[in-house]
Enzyme design. Structure first.
Site, PDB file in Angstrom:
ATOM      1  N   ARG A  57      16.158  40.222  -7.786  1.00 64.06           N
ATOM      2  CA  ARG A  57      16.270  41.682  -7.942  1.00 64.06           C
ATOM      3  C   ARG A  57      17.748  42.101  -8.003  1.00 64.06           C
ATOM      4  O   ARG A  57      18.158  43.098  -7.407  1.00 64.06           O
ATOM      5  CB  ARG A  57      15.591  42.431  -6.791  1.00 64.06           C
ATOM      6  CG  ARG A  57      14.105  42.259  -6.720  1.00 64.06           C
ATOM      7  CD  ARG A  57      13.404  42.911  -7.907  1.00 64.06           C
ATOM      8  NE  ARG A  57      11.965  42.893  -7.727  1.00 64.06           N
ATOM      9  CZ  ARG A  57      11.189  41.837  -7.964  1.00 64.06           C
ATOM     10  NH1 ARG A  57      11.734  40.715  -8.443  1.00 64.06           N
ATOM     11  NH2 ARG A  57       9.892  41.902  -7.776  1.00 64.06           N
ATOM     12  N   SER A 115       7.857  48.036  -4.931  1.00 63.39           N
ATOM     13  CA  SER A 115       8.370  47.571  -3.637  1.00 63.39           C
ATOM     14  C   SER A 115       9.596  48.393  -3.275  1.00 63.39           C
ATOM     15  O   SER A 115      10.536  48.479  -4.063  1.00 63.39           O
ATOM     16  CB  SER A 115       8.792  46.109  -3.724  1.00 63.39           C
ATOM     17  OG  SER A 115       7.710  45.305  -4.088  1.00 63.39           O
ATOM     18  N   GLU A 170      15.252  47.968  -2.225  1.00 61.88           N
ATOM     19  CA  GLU A 170      15.292  47.550  -3.633  1.00 61.88           C
ATOM     20  C   GLU A 170      15.572  48.776  -4.505  1.00 61.88           C
ATOM     21  O   GLU A 170      16.185  48.676  -5.557  1.00 61.88           O
ATOM     22  CB  GLU A 170      13.936  46.917  -3.990  1.00 61.88           C
ATOM     23  CG  GLU A 170      13.886  46.390  -5.401  1.00 61.88           C
ATOM     24  CD  GLU A 170      12.494  45.921  -5.825  1.00 61.88           C
ATOM     25  OE1 GLU A 170      11.900  45.097  -5.139  1.00 61.88           O
ATOM     26  OE2 GLU A 170      12.038  46.391  -6.874  1.00 61.88           O
TER      27      GLU A 170
HETATM   28  N1  EPU Z   1       1.451  41.089   2.873  1.00 60.65           N
HETATM   29  C1  EPU Z   1       0.882  41.564   4.023  1.00 60.65           C
HETATM   30  N2  EPU Z   1       0.660  42.923   4.133  1.00 60.65           N
HETATM   31  C2  EPU Z   1       0.983  43.786   3.147  1.00 60.65           C
HETATM   32  C3  EPU Z   1       1.566  43.296   1.960  1.00 60.65           C
HETATM   33  C4  EPU Z   1       1.791  41.916   1.840  1.00 60.65           C
HETATM   34  O1  EPU Z   1       0.565  40.813   4.932  1.00 60.65           O
HETATM   35  O2  EPU Z   1       0.765  44.993   3.332  1.00 60.65           O
HETATM   36  C5  EPU Z   1       1.665  39.636   2.731  1.00 60.65           C
HETATM   37  C6  EPU Z   1       0.400  38.992   2.195  1.00 60.65           C
HETATM   38  O3  EPU Z   1       0.161  37.825   2.894  1.00 60.65           O
HETATM   39  C7  EPU Z   1       0.741  38.621   0.779  1.00 60.65           C
HETATM   40  C8  EPU Z   1       2.240  38.447   0.829  1.00 60.65           C
HETATM   41  O4  EPU Z   1       2.702  39.359   1.845  1.00 60.65           O
HETATM   42  O5  EPU Z   1       0.103  37.448   0.387  1.00 60.65           O
HETATM   43  C9  EPU Z   1       2.918  38.738  -0.487  1.00 60.65           C
HETATM   44  O6  EPU Z   1       2.472  39.975  -0.992  1.00 60.65           O
HETATM   45  P1  EPU Z   1       2.496  40.266  -2.591  1.00 60.65           P
HETATM   46  O7  EPU Z   1       1.859  39.164  -3.343  1.00 60.65           O
HETATM   47  O8  EPU Z   1       1.966  41.644  -2.810  1.00 60.65           O
HETATM   48  O9  EPU Z   1       4.015  40.178  -2.962  1.00 60.65           O
HETATM   49  P2  EPU Z   1       5.327  40.835  -2.324  1.00 60.65           P
HETATM   50  O10 EPU Z   1       6.208  39.732  -1.878  1.00 60.65           O
HETATM   51  O11 EPU Z   1       4.987  41.881  -1.323  1.00 60.65           O
HETATM   52  C10 EPU Z   1       6.670  40.726  -4.552  1.00 60.65           C
HETATM   53  C11 EPU Z   1       7.487  41.649  -5.390  1.00 60.65           C
HETATM   54  C12 EPU Z   1       6.571  42.548  -6.233  1.00 60.65           C
HETATM   55  C13 EPU Z   1       5.692  41.667  -7.094  1.00 60.65           C
HETATM   56  C14 EPU Z   1       4.888  40.728  -6.180  1.00 60.65           C
HETATM   57  C15 EPU Z   1       4.034  39.744  -6.949  1.00 60.65           C
HETATM   58  C16 EPU Z   1       9.543  42.019  -4.158  1.00 60.65           C
HETATM   59  C17 EPU Z   1      10.348  42.972  -3.347  1.00 60.65           C
HETATM   60  N3  EPU Z   1       8.350  42.460  -4.562  1.00 60.65           N
HETATM   61  O12 EPU Z   1       5.964  41.531  -3.609  1.00 60.65           O
HETATM   62  O13 EPU Z   1       7.396  43.325  -7.076  1.00 60.65           O
HETATM   63  O14 EPU Z   1       4.817  42.437  -7.885  1.00 60.65           O
HETATM   64  O15 EPU Z   1       5.799  39.957  -5.356  1.00 60.65           O
HETATM   65  O16 EPU Z   1       4.839  38.752  -7.513  1.00 60.65           O
HETATM   66  O17 EPU Z   1       9.993  40.912  -4.437  1.00 60.65           O
HETATM   67  C18 EPU Z   1       8.565  45.376  -7.172  1.00 60.65           C
HETATM   68  O18 EPU Z   1       9.604  44.726  -7.121  1.00 60.65           O
HETATM   69  O19 EPU Z   1       8.583  46.638  -7.261  1.00 60.65           O
HETATM   70  C19 EPU Z   1       7.295  44.692  -7.082  1.00 60.65           C
HETATM   71  C20 EPU Z   1       6.128  45.352  -7.001  1.00 60.65           C
END
Ligand code: EPU
Length: 339
Positions: free
Chosen positions: A165, A240, A335
């Protein structure tokens, strides 16, 4: 010439739906119009706020200067071989529409990045990414107008200095360039699918797909995103709000002793911790204070239920950061750009 309006609400120009006002406002449909607007801002001593898709900003106050909305449109194939194609998109093209256009031509590479809000021109600034793919994986080059000289410069992929990012446009070149167009190198055949991300595999299974095409991967990503992430047309948000923090292996091991279910994965010999998990674990998921809230399906996403001010969303993010630091000793980095 460029039309400059006065006292315009930016509510429809930011996906958070924040009703902040700009003292002056203009829309540019060509590079010349951008240059004219920049000149006007300089001559009239007005500070400049650039908006494209408005999907990564939180407006915490009215803008006492000129807001310039970039509307450059067009998609063009610039090179084609049997295996690859180079596609140039103007910065004001909607990102998801552009991704769907590439998939309709059967060009591979951007399918995992389906349904990300925002426009093409801002995607490289924060190196948008999802489901194991980042824009840096297929971006070939971009052209950008240098604000101080009005000269157009080309940046290769390496020159963008992409990180998680992150890019040169968030660091050394912050606020110095207007991105005009972005070129991508995409596959025409033997597409390499990136389905390593667990949720994609299970979604494809649910859809009953055995030998997925790039279009199937896009469909799976769209399904996952629709389940987890709020649609900015319905509930204001900016995806995010925080980045997933990167901590040392040592720190992660210590955290794991205290919280055996902590979630993270290896990243450059360190660990990237799921900020969504931290915020969720701390009890913030689904919390609402007036119209500012934490999304009920994804704790990393802050939302505006209607009339929240940017300051209210910011204040909520401060409270969350402080609490996460107190509970886990981890500093969250935003972010979203705070204005
Ligand atoms: N999780 C929780 N509770 C929550 C949310 C997430 O426990 O409320 C845990 C879950 O175990 C889940 C893990 O966190 O499996 C990862 O969650 P998710 O797959 O939604 O991915 P993220 O790491 O929260 C990142 C990116 C997203 C992108 C997703 C999918 C960042 C800051 N965000 O989110 O990007 O869509 O991976 O690849 O790196 C964005 O940047 O705006 C964005 C939406």
């Amino acid at each position: 010439m460029i039309l400059i309006s006065e006292k315009i609400s930016l509510k429809n120009y930011n996906t958070f739906g924040i009703n902040a006002y700009s003292r002056y406002f203009a829309q540019a449909n060509s590079t010349n119009e951008i240059i004219n607007a920049l000149r006007w801002a300089e001559e009239n001593n007005q500070q400049l706020l650039l908006l494209n898709g408005g999907s990564n900003v939180l407006l915490t106050k009215d803008w006492d200067g000129l807001t310039l909305k970039i509307n450059l449109k067009g998609i063009q194939i610039t090179e084609r071989s049997e295996d690859f194609v180079c596609v140039k998109a103007q910065s004001g093209e909607n990102w998801h529409d552009f991704v769907q256009w590439t998939l309709n031509q059967d060009f591979g590479g951007l399918e995992n990045l389906s349904l990300i809000p925002g426009n093409v021109g801002t995607a490289p600034i924060q190196n948008i990414g999802a489901y194991g793919v980042e824009i840096k994986d297929c971006m070939y080059q971009l052209s950008a107008l240098e604000i101080s000289s009005s000269k157009i410069k080309t940046f290769t992929n390496a020159q963008c200095e992409f990180g998680y990012r992150d890019s040169i446009f968030k660091n050394e070149h912050k606020g110095k360039f207007v991105i005009l167009d972005v070129s991508f190198r995409l596959s025409r055949r033997n597409h390499v699918l990136n389905t390593a991300y667990g949720a994609i595999v299970s979604e494809l299974e649910k859809l009953g797909v055995k030998n997925p095409s790039i279009q199937d991967v896009s469909r799976a990503v769209i399904h996952i995103r629709k389940q987890k992430l709020p649609d900015p047309d319905e509930i204001g948000n900016s995806g995010s709000f925080f980045k997933n923090p990167v901590i040392s292996l040592d720190e992660f091991d210590k955290l794991k002793v205290k919280y055996p279910d902590v979630q993270g994965h290896a990243f450059n010999e360190k660990m990237k911790v799921n900020a969504g998990w931290l915020i969720d674990k701390a009890g913030w998921k689904g919390k609402r204070f007036s119209d500012a809230g934490v999304h009920q399906n994804q704790a990393l996403v802050l939302v505006n239920y209607g009339n929240a001010s940017g300051a209210e969303i910011y204040e909520l993010s401060e409270k969350i950061s402080e609490d996460i630091f107190e509970k886990f000793g981890i500093l969250l980095e935003r972010e979203v750009n705070i204005i």
